[in-house]
Scaffold this motif. Structure first.
Motif, short mmCIF file in Angstrom:
data_model
loop_
_atom_site.label_atom_id
_atom_site.label_comp_id
_atom_site.label_asym_id
_atom_site.label_seq_id
_atom_site.Cartn_x
_atom_site.Cartn_y
_atom_site.Cartn_z
N TRP A 184 -2.98 -16.19 -26.05
CA TRP A 184 -4.01 -16.26 -25.03
C TRP A 184 -4.55 -14.87 -24.73
O TRP A 184 -3.83 -13.89 -24.73
CB TRP A 184 -3.46 -16.87 -23.74
CG TRP A 184 -3.12 -18.32 -23.86
CD1 TRP A 184 -1.95 -18.87 -24.29
CD2 TRP A 184 -3.99 -19.42 -23.58
NE1 TRP A 184 -2.02 -20.24 -24.29
CE2 TRP A 184 -3.27 -20.61 -23.84
CE3 TRP A 184 -5.30 -19.53 -23.12
CZ2 TRP A 184 -3.81 -21.87 -23.66
CZ3 TRP A 184 -5.85 -20.78 -22.93
CH2 TRP A 184 -5.11 -21.94 -23.20
N ARG A 185 -5.87 -14.80 -24.47
CA ARG A 185 -6.50 -13.54 -24.09
C ARG A 185 -7.39 -13.77 -22.88
O ARG A 185 -7.67 -14.91 -22.50
CB ARG A 185 -7.32 -12.96 -25.24
CG ARG A 185 -8.47 -13.85 -25.70
CD ARG A 185 -9.20 -13.22 -26.89
NE ARG A 185 -10.28 -14.06 -27.36
CZ ARG A 185 -11.52 -14.08 -26.85
NH1 ARG A 185 -11.80 -13.27 -25.82
NH2 ARG A 185 -12.45 -14.86 -27.34
N VAL A 186 -7.84 -12.68 -22.27
CA VAL A 186 -8.66 -12.76 -21.06
C VAL A 186 -10.14 -12.67 -21.41
O VAL A 186 -10.54 -11.80 -22.19
CB VAL A 186 -8.29 -11.62 -20.08
CG1 VAL A 186 -9.21 -11.65 -18.86
CG2 VAL A 186 -6.84 -11.74 -19.65
N VAL B 214 -1.84 -9.73 -20.56
CA VAL B 214 -2.69 -10.79 -20.03
C VAL B 214 -2.31 -11.11 -18.59
O VAL B 214 -3.17 -11.25 -17.72
CB VAL B 214 -2.60 -12.05 -20.93
CG1 VAL B 214 -3.17 -13.27 -20.21
CG2 VAL B 214 -3.32 -11.82 -22.24
N ARG C 290 -3.52 -8.58 -16.11
CA ARG C 290 -4.95 -8.64 -15.83
C ARG C 290 -5.26 -9.56 -14.65
O ARG C 290 -5.98 -9.18 -13.72
CB ARG C 290 -5.72 -9.11 -17.07
CG ARG C 290 -7.21 -9.21 -16.90
CD ARG C 290 -7.85 -7.85 -16.76
NE ARG C 290 -9.28 -7.96 -16.51
CZ ARG C 290 -10.10 -6.94 -16.39
NH1 ARG C 290 -9.62 -5.71 -16.48
NH2 ARG C 290 -11.39 -7.11 -16.17
N LEU D 251 -8.61 -17.38 -19.02
CA LEU D 251 -7.85 -17.26 -20.26
C LEU D 251 -8.50 -18.09 -21.37
O LEU D 251 -8.94 -19.22 -21.15
CB LEU D 251 -6.42 -17.70 -20.05
CG LEU D 251 -5.61 -16.93 -19.00
CD1 LEU D 251 -4.17 -17.41 -18.97
CD2 LEU D 251 -5.68 -15.43 -19.26
N LEU E 277 2.72 -16.17 -22.22
CA LEU E 277 1.61 -15.24 -22.12
C LEU E 277 2.13 -13.82 -22.35
O LEU E 277 3.30 -13.53 -22.11
CB LEU E 277 0.97 -15.31 -20.73
CG LEU E 277 0.36 -16.65 -20.32
CD1 LEU E 277 0.05 -16.66 -18.82
CD2 LEU E 277 -0.91 -16.92 -21.12
#
Length: 389
Positions: free
Chosen positions: A214-216, A134, A137, A207, A130
Motif C-alpha cells: 500500500w502507498r499514500v 505509510v 504519513r 491509501l 502496512l
C-alpha cells in the motif's frame, strides 16, 4: 470592560472566601473575585457565586495588572470545577500546530494476527500489513489533530491524556470489512462513542494498493478524519443537552476545515477557511457545505436545543455547516472577540449544567433575539448574510 460587569452582578460584591480581592478596571469600577488562571492577555476571575469569567488584562488598573503579572497558581490548588481543568481555558489561541515529522512508528502483532502500529498518542489496529512510512504519513494527521484540539483554550481535558495512554483507531483494508464491523454505509470513517474508538477504511486514509504494498495518494485530502478525531477527544460533558449537535459538530467542522498540510494546521487562517468551506467550496480541495452567502437560519434556541437525531437527519448538511459558523462566531467574533462567553458556557457544562441553565452563559445578559442580531451583524461584516426566523 464588558466581561467584568456581569449581568445581575452589582459593582461591588461581598465575598466570604479568603482568596478574593478587590479588582478595579480603568474606569474605576470594581468587584470582589479570586484569580484562578491567566494567559498572556486575559485573566480568569472566580466570583462569589462560583461563576468564573474571563476578562482582558489590559482593561484592569495598573495595580491589578501588576498583581496578575506576578501571580502564579499554587501547584496544589484545584480550580473552581473541582479539578485541574481551569488551566485548559487560559492558554492563548494557537496560530500554527505542527506535529513531529520525525516521530517514530512502532509495530507489533496482536493476539489475533492483526497488525498494530503506535505513534505517540495513537494505536492503529489494522487487518492488513502496512509499511512504517505509510503509517507515519497518516499518523501525522492524527497527531496534529490531537495537538490542535489540545491547544484550543476550550477546557477540553480529554485531549490531555496521561503519558503512555493512546487512542485506538481500527483500520480496514476493504469497505465490506468496515461495514461488517459497524461502519455506517456510505461513511468515510466513524467515531464509536460507546467504545471510544474510531474506525476507518483504507481508502479514507488516502491509501492505494500497489503491486505488492500500500502507498499514500498525496493528492487526496480528507476532512472526515479530523472531524472524527475531534469527536474522539472531546469531553463527554460537551455532549449535554443544549450543546450536543451545534457545538460538538460545529467544533469538529471548525477543526476539519482548518487548512492542513504535512502535519501542520494553519490555525491563524481557520476562520476564513471555514467561511469558504461553509458558504461554498474550499479552494484547496473543492469540498464544502455550499450554503451560500445569503443564509436563512432557524430560530437559534430551537436549533441549539434540537435532538441529535434531528440534527443529523434530513437537513444534516445545513446543520453541520451552520454549526461551524456558530462555533466560529463564538470563538472569534462574539463580545470582545476572546471567546469569553463560550468558555463560560463550557465551564457551566463542566459543572453539570445543561440546556437553558448553561446557555445563559452564551447569552451573557442578552435575549435570544439580541444574540441572533449580534450573530447576523458579526457575520455580515465578513460578507455572510444570516437572516433568522
Amino acid at each position: 470592560m464588558k466581561n467584568l460587569l456581569v449581568a445581575g452582578v452589582s459593582l461591588l460584591i461581598c465575598c466570604d472566601y479568603a482568596l478574593a480581592r478587590t479588582w478595579t478596571d480603568v474606569k474605576g469600577r470594581s468587584l470582589e473575585a479570586e484569580i484562578v488562571g491567566k494567559s498572556d492577555q486575559t485573566v480568569d476571575l472566580k466570583l462569589s457565586s462560583g461563576k468564573t469569567v474571563t476578562i482582558k488584562t489590559a482593561t484592569l488598573s495598573q495595580k491589578d495588572r501588576e498583581f496578575v503579572a506576578n501571580w502564579a497558581p499554587k501547584t496544589a490548588d484545584k480550580d473552581a470545577l473541582g479539578g485541574d481543568i481551569e488551566r485548559y481555558f487560559s492558554s492563548e489561541w494557537p496560530r500554527l500546530i505542527s506535529a513531529d515529522v520525525g516521530m517514530e512508528i512502532d509495530e507489533s502483532r496482536g493476539d489475533e494476527g492483526e497488525f498494530i502500529y503506535t505513534s505517540p498518542h495513537y494505536e492503529f489496529i489494522s487487518n492488513a500489513e502496512l509499511s512504517k512510512s505509510v503509517v507515519k504519513r497518516f499518523a501525522l494527521l492524527f497527531e496534529a489533530t490531537y495537538l490542535y484540539v489540545k491547544a484550543l483554550p476550550l477546557g477540553n481535558s480529554k485531549a490531555h491524556v496521561a503519558s503512555g495512554q493512546r487512542y485506538k483507531i481500527y483500520l480496514f483494508e476493504k469497505m465490506e470489512q468496515y461495514y461488517r464491523a459497524g461502519g455506517p454505509v456510505g461513511s468515510a470513517g466513524v467515531f464509536m462513542g460507546g467504545k471510544e474508538i474510531i474506525m476507518v477504511p483504507f481508502r479514507s486514509l488516502g491509501l492505494i494498493k500497489g503491486s505488492s504494498s500500500w502507498r499514500v495518494d498525496y493528492d487526496r485530502t480528507n476532512k472526515t478524519l479530523p472531524h472524527e478525531i475531534t469527536h474522539q477527544i472531546t469531553d463527554r460533558e460537551y455532549y449535554a443537552q443544549g450543546a450536543r449537535g451545534w457545538y460538538t459538530e460545529g467544533l469538529a467542522e471548525y477543526v476539519a476545515a482548518t487548512p492542513y498540510r504535512s502535519g501542520k494546521f494553519s490555525v491563524n487562517a481557520a476562520d476564513r477557511a471555514i467561511e469558504q468551506y461553509v458558504t461554498g467550496f474550499s479552494r484547496s480541495d473543492n469540498r464544502g457545505r455550499n450554503l451560500g452567502t445569503d443564509i436563512k437560519a432557524p430560530d437559534l434556541k430551537q436549533f441549539m436545543d434540537q435532538s441529535y437525531a434531528s440534527f443529523t437527519g434530513g437537513n444534516g448538511n445545513y446543520n453541520y455547516g451552520f454549526s461551524a459558523l456558530l462555533v466560529t462566531y463564538f470563538c472569534h467574533y462574539d463580545g470582545d472577540e476572546d471567546a469569553a462567553n463560550l468558555k463560560n458556557f463550557l465551564r457551566a457544562l463542566k459543572a453539570g449544567k445543561k440546556g437553558a441553565e448553561a446557555q445563559k452563559e452564551l447569552l451573557a445578559g442578552r435575549s435570544w433575539d439580541e444574540l441572533e442580531a449580534e450573530i447576523s451583524k458579526g457575520w455580515s461584516r465578513r460578507g455572510v448574510k444570516i437572516e433568522f426566523k
